[in-house]
Design a protein around this motif. Sequence first.
Motif, PDB file in Angstrom:
ATOM      1  N   LEU A 148       9.605   1.077  10.426  1.00 17.62           N
ATOM      2  CA  LEU A 148      10.140   0.217   9.371  1.00 17.62           C
ATOM      3  C   LEU A 148       9.098  -0.653   8.685  1.00 17.62           C
ATOM      4  CD1 LEU A 148      13.494  -0.696  11.091  1.00 17.62           C
ATOM      5  CD2 LEU A 148      13.049   1.051   9.346  1.00 17.62           C
ATOM      6  N   GLY A 149       7.831  -0.259   8.779  1.00 18.04           N
ATOM      7  CA  GLY A 149       6.841  -0.841   7.889  1.00 18.04           C
ATOM      8  C   GLY A 149       7.091  -0.207   6.529  1.00 18.04           C
ATOM      9  N   MET A 150       6.479   0.948   6.318  1.00 19.18           N
ATOM     10  CA  MET A 150       6.725   1.722   5.099  1.00 19.18           C
ATOM     11  C   MET A 150       8.172   2.203   5.041  1.00 19.18           C
ATOM     12  SD  MET A 150       4.788   5.086   3.682  1.00 19.18           S
ATOM     13  CE  MET A 150       3.421   4.127   3.079  1.00 19.18           C
ATOM     14  N   GLY A 151       8.779   2.432   6.180  1.00 21.03           N
ATOM     15  CA  GLY A 151      10.135   2.954   6.230  1.00 21.03           C
ATOM     16  C   GLY A 151      11.196   2.011   5.714  1.00 21.03           C
ATOM     17  N   ALA A 152      10.879   0.724   5.578  1.00 19.30           N
ATOM     18  CA  ALA A 152      11.858  -0.199   4.998  1.00 19.30           C
ATOM     19  C   ALA A 152      12.204   0.232   3.576  1.00 19.30           C
ATOM     20  CB  ALA A 152      11.319  -1.631   5.023  1.00 19.30           C
ATOM     21  N   GLY A 153      11.213   0.717   2.846  1.00 21.34           N
ATOM     22  CA  GLY A 153      11.464   1.251   1.498  1.00 21.34           C
ATOM     23  C   GLY A 153      12.293   2.519   1.542  1.00 21.34           C
ATOM     24  N   HIS A 154      12.048   3.364   2.531  1.00 20.84           N
ATOM     25  CA  HIS A 154      12.861   4.568   2.692  1.00 20.84           C
ATOM     26  C   HIS A 154      14.313   4.170   2.946  1.00 20.84           C
ATOM     27  CE1 HIS A 154       9.517   7.636   3.742  1.00 20.84           C
ATOM     28  NE2 HIS A 154       8.967   6.580   3.175  1.00 20.84           N
TER      29      HIS A 154
END
Length: 144
Positions: A13-19
């Motif tokens: 959920l670093g980059m995955g928060a945008g996903h």
Amino acid sequence: MAEREIGFAVVGLGMGAGHARDIYDLPGARLVAVCDIDEERLNAVGDRFGAKKYTDFDTMLRDPEIEVVSIALPSGMHAEFGIRAVEAGKHVVVEKPIDINLQAIDRLIEAADKAGVKLAGVFQSRYHPLYQRLKELLDSGRMG
């Protein structure tokens, strides 16, 4: 409009928060769950989108509402987690690079083929008009 919503999960959920945000906003998709070992990030994203929260990836994979797993972990972890997801019968969308090791990428592709699930890499700009025009120029032989 889709006949039914497809259940998604996001891990990392670093980059995955945008996903997670994009899936939440996507018609025909439903953000079922999010997964991260950082409980602060996990709670922030899970609460924001009303998703189930998991700190254990393998436990999350047993959730029958999840059909597709979006993998947004640090590079070098993508194939390992992708293989675990496809072996659990989940379709996988993996952030780029698919992995940093060609043999790991080959193992992931083979596992997805064996499991009969879809495997896709993220290339979010592929339909941007600039990149479509560049591809046309390359294909025409005028450039490259």
